[in-house]
Scaffold this active site. Sequence first.
Site, mmCIF file in Angstrom:
data_model
loop_
_atom_site.group_PDB
_atom_site.id
_atom_site.type_symbol
_atom_site.label_atom_id
_atom_site.label_comp_id
_atom_site.label_asym_id
_atom_site.label_seq_id
_atom_site.Cartn_x
_atom_site.Cartn_y
_atom_site.Cartn_z
ATOM 1 N N ARG A 121 0.808 -1.240 0.000
ATOM 2 C CA ARG A 121 0.000 0.000 0.000
ATOM 3 C C ARG A 121 0.831 1.276 0.000
ATOM 4 N NH1 ARG A 121 -2.701 -3.280 3.498
ATOM 5 N NH2 ARG A 121 -4.579 -4.186 2.597
ATOM 6 N N LYS A 143 2.789 11.269 -11.681
ATOM 7 C CA LYS A 143 1.914 10.344 -12.412
ATOM 8 C C LYS A 143 2.662 9.036 -12.624
ATOM 9 C CE LYS A 143 -1.015 13.370 -15.172
ATOM 10 N NZ LYS A 143 -1.424 13.660 -16.552
ATOM 11 N N GLU A 185 9.509 18.246 -25.896
ATOM 12 C CA GLU A 185 8.854 18.638 -24.630
ATOM 13 C C GLU A 185 9.510 19.904 -24.069
ATOM 14 O OE1 GLU A 185 6.168 17.126 -23.580
ATOM 15 O OE2 GLU A 185 6.251 15.050 -24.279
ATOM 16 N N LYS A 227 7.412 22.914 -14.779
ATOM 17 C CA LYS A 227 6.453 21.836 -14.506
ATOM 18 C C LYS A 227 6.098 21.821 -13.024
ATOM 19 C CE LYS A 227 4.940 17.168 -15.226
ATOM 20 N NZ LYS A 227 5.035 15.881 -15.913
ATOM 21 N N GLU A 237 -4.648 17.205 -11.481
ATOM 22 C CA GLU A 237 -5.303 17.569 -12.731
ATOM 23 C C GLU A 237 -6.797 17.771 -12.555
ATOM 24 O OE1 GLU A 237 -3.558 15.120 -15.732
ATOM 25 O OE2 GLU A 237 -4.614 16.140 -17.353
ATOM 26 N N ARG A 242 -3.193 21.860 -15.146
ATOM 27 C CA ARG A 242 -2.193 20.917 -15.637
ATOM 28 C C ARG A 242 -2.411 20.616 -17.120
ATOM 29 N NH1 ARG A 242 0.408 16.125 -11.759
ATOM 30 N NH2 ARG A 242 1.668 15.387 -13.474
ATOM 31 N N ASN A 246 -0.569 19.630 -22.005
ATOM 32 C CA ASN A 246 -0.989 18.769 -23.122
ATOM 33 C C ASN A 246 -0.924 19.467 -24.470
ATOM 34 O OD1 ASN A 246 -1.555 16.622 -21.445
ATOM 35 N ND2 ASN A 246 -3.636 17.343 -21.051
ATOM 36 N N HIS A 249 -0.519 17.577 -27.661
ATOM 37 C CA HIS A 249 -0.655 16.169 -27.319
ATOM 38 C C HIS A 249 -1.932 15.510 -27.840
ATOM 39 C CE1 HIS A 249 2.929 16.738 -24.994
ATOM 40 N NE2 HIS A 249 2.888 15.506 -24.499
ATOM 41 N N HIS A 253 -0.970 12.385 -29.664
ATOM 42 C CA HIS A 253 -1.406 11.047 -29.234
ATOM 43 C C HIS A 253 -2.142 10.337 -30.372
ATOM 44 C CE1 HIS A 253 -1.339 12.243 -24.702
ATOM 45 N NE2 HIS A 253 -0.200 11.691 -25.074
ATOM 46 N N HIS A 266 7.540 9.488 -29.099
ATOM 47 C CA HIS A 266 6.547 10.398 -28.520
ATOM 48 C C HIS A 266 6.835 11.868 -28.877
ATOM 49 C CE1 HIS A 266 3.664 12.024 -25.700
ATOM 50 N NE2 HIS A 266 4.625 12.750 -25.141
HETATM 51 N N1 LIG Z 1 4.422 10.081 -15.736
HETATM 52 C C1 LIG Z 1 4.361 11.097 -16.563
HETATM 53 O O1 LIG Z 1 4.001 12.219 -16.198
HETATM 54 C C2 LIG Z 1 4.769 10.892 -17.995
HETATM 55 C C3 LIG Z 1 4.951 11.996 -18.831
HETATM 56 C C4 LIG Z 1 5.397 11.780 -20.126
HETATM 57 C C5 LIG Z 1 5.622 10.490 -20.575
HETATM 58 N N2 LIG Z 1 5.430 9.440 -19.736
HETATM 59 C C6 LIG Z 1 5.707 8.063 -20.177
HETATM 60 O O2 LIG Z 1 7.100 7.970 -20.413
HETATM 61 C C7 LIG Z 1 7.345 6.961 -21.386
HETATM 62 C C8 LIG Z 1 8.313 7.496 -22.398
HETATM 63 O O3 LIG Z 1 9.507 7.852 -21.744
HETATM 64 P P1 LIG Z 1 10.916 7.818 -22.490
HETATM 65 O O4 LIG Z 1 10.836 8.618 -23.714
HETATM 66 O O5 LIG Z 1 11.938 8.150 -21.476
HETATM 67 O O6 LIG Z 1 10.997 6.316 -22.980
HETATM 68 P P2 LIG Z 1 11.771 5.008 -22.486
HETATM 69 O O7 LIG Z 1 11.769 4.885 -21.026
HETATM 70 O O8 LIG Z 1 11.215 3.894 -23.280
HETATM 71 O O9 LIG Z 1 13.267 5.293 -22.961
HETATM 72 C C9 LIG Z 1 13.530 5.486 -24.338
HETATM 73 C C10 LIG Z 1 14.645 4.552 -24.826
HETATM 74 O O10 LIG Z 1 15.883 4.985 -24.283
HETATM 75 C C11 LIG Z 1 16.554 3.894 -23.661
HETATM 76 N N3 LIG Z 1 17.371 4.479 -22.603
HETATM 77 C C12 LIG Z 1 16.971 5.006 -21.428
HETATM 78 N N4 LIG Z 1 18.000 5.587 -20.810
HETATM 79 C C13 LIG Z 1 19.081 5.405 -21.596
HETATM 80 C C14 LIG Z 1 20.446 5.795 -21.502
HETATM 81 N N5 LIG Z 1 20.885 6.544 -20.501
HETATM 82 N N6 LIG Z 1 21.290 5.405 -22.495
HETATM 83 C C15 LIG Z 1 20.834 4.681 -23.542
HETATM 84 N N7 LIG Z 1 19.558 4.329 -23.713
HETATM 85 C C16 LIG Z 1 18.692 4.692 -22.744
HETATM 86 C C17 LIG Z 1 15.466 2.975 -23.223
HETATM 87 O O11 LIG Z 1 15.934 1.649 -23.092
HETATM 88 C C18 LIG Z 1 14.491 3.100 -24.400
HETATM 89 O O12 LIG Z 1 14.923 2.293 -25.457
HETATM 90 C C19 LIG Z 1 5.990 6.573 -21.945
HETATM 91 O O13 LIG Z 1 5.613 5.344 -21.398
HETATM 92 C C20 LIG Z 1 5.060 7.675 -21.466
HETATM 93 O O14 LIG Z 1 3.740 7.235 -21.278
HETATM 94 C C21 LIG Z 1 5.010 9.624 -18.465
HETATM 95 ZN ZN LIG Z 2 4.518 14.353 -23.781
#
Ligand SMILES: NC(=O)c1ccc[n+]([C@@H]2O[C@H](COP(=O)([O-])OP(=O)(O)OC[C@H]3O[C@@H](n4cnc5c(N)ncnc54)[C@H](O)[C@@H]3O)[C@@H](O)[C@H]2O)c1
Ligand SMILES: [Zn+2]
Length: 365
Positions: A121, A143, A185, A227, A237, A242, A246, A249, A253, A266
Amino acid sequence: MKTVTVSLQERSYLIWIGAGILPSGLVPFSSILKDWKHAFLLEDANAAWFGDHVANILNQSAVRCSRMTIPSGESSKSIDQLGSIWNTMLDAKTDRKSIVVAVGGGVVGDLAGFAAASFMRGLRFVQVPTTLLAMVDSSVGGKTGINLPKSKNMVGAFWQPHAVVADIIALDTLPKREFISGLAEVLKYGIIMDRQFFSYLENNVEQILNRAPDTISYLVQRCCELKAGVVSKDERETLGLRAILNYGHTFGHAIEACTSYGQYLHGEAISIGMTMAGKLAVERGLWGADEFDRQTRLLSDLRLPISLVQPVATKDLLAAMQSDKKNEHGNLTLILPDSLGHVSPYRDIPIDDVAATIEYNRSKS
Ligand SMILES: NC(=O)c1ccc[n+]([C@@H]2O[C@H](COP(=O)([O-])OP(=O)(O)OC[C@H]3O[C@@H](n4cnc5c(N)ncnc54)[C@H](O)[C@@H]3O)[C@@H](O)[C@H]2O)c1
Ligand SMILES: [Zn+2]
């Protein structure tokens, strides 16, 4: 080293930012995480080398450290992977004095955060982002969650970290395409909230693309400040504030969904999405064409795509936009700029105008 505070009363925390701050032991983990006995480290397979640094530092603090490596990619944000994390946490004798540490991009951050929110929990957790996107966006704001086979980010929780450590050297191995995708971003923050920051980006394109540590540290710091300001005012949100995050987005999306999450990263989809949203704002007389042109120029200078080259039918994109879960009561809500550094939500845009924007964008590719 710089710190940014995310102010959320008793859930407030610091983001530590700088190049090399983690291996050099500059982050005072023990004073942030009182009475911790065990760290459960979840790391992305591609960031395991940075996980070694984290484990070294934790071992120096005499904290027992368990490690689990997660396969890279969005498919890890799944029910199966979460189940296997819970079981591994149990085997590792994870208890209420344990801290979950996420070392990776948004995938590992979202997954580890949700594992922390749900195991026993709720356990404390720390984000150590290793992608630019995670440093400027996903690791800040609380999030967390996983995907369902038919819907992204459908199950999750708001669960704030106890600290975020954004060490710029973690980006050393990040592939160029991933780095550039994260820049979408970064640019977004300039458009939605800070025209001075936008000018800074315009004036520092070369340093940004060369990943000059001071420049990247400043980018991460400014994005986190912006942020954090939004999240502090609208943590869950509920107030609509917040929603400005977007920008680009709803289009983006839809582009990701209609290309089966396979063609565009993305940030690339968001870059095209911001180009569509910006054009729509100009066409509706909300935004000046000169400022829209500056947005387009900077996106291109940063090597981001601005037009949709994949063959996607406009009607499919519109349908995906209308089913976006950010819409209220089924009405399409779009965040559009009115001046550089300011955006507002619009719920009354005729769908034909949205369609015309998509068609226009395609005609430019
Ligand atoms: N929680 C939130 O507020 C929020 C906001 C935006 C996006 N997201 C989520 O984040 C995700 C996307 O994040 P992302 O773009 O970081 O993607 P990711 O975590 O998939 O990383 C992108 C790629 O980079 C590689 N990688 C990571 N660190 C590395 C490093 N230091 N050296 C080499 N390779 C590395 C990973 O293995 C992957 O192949 C999505 O799932 C999205 O939904 C969440
Ligand atoms: Zn985004």
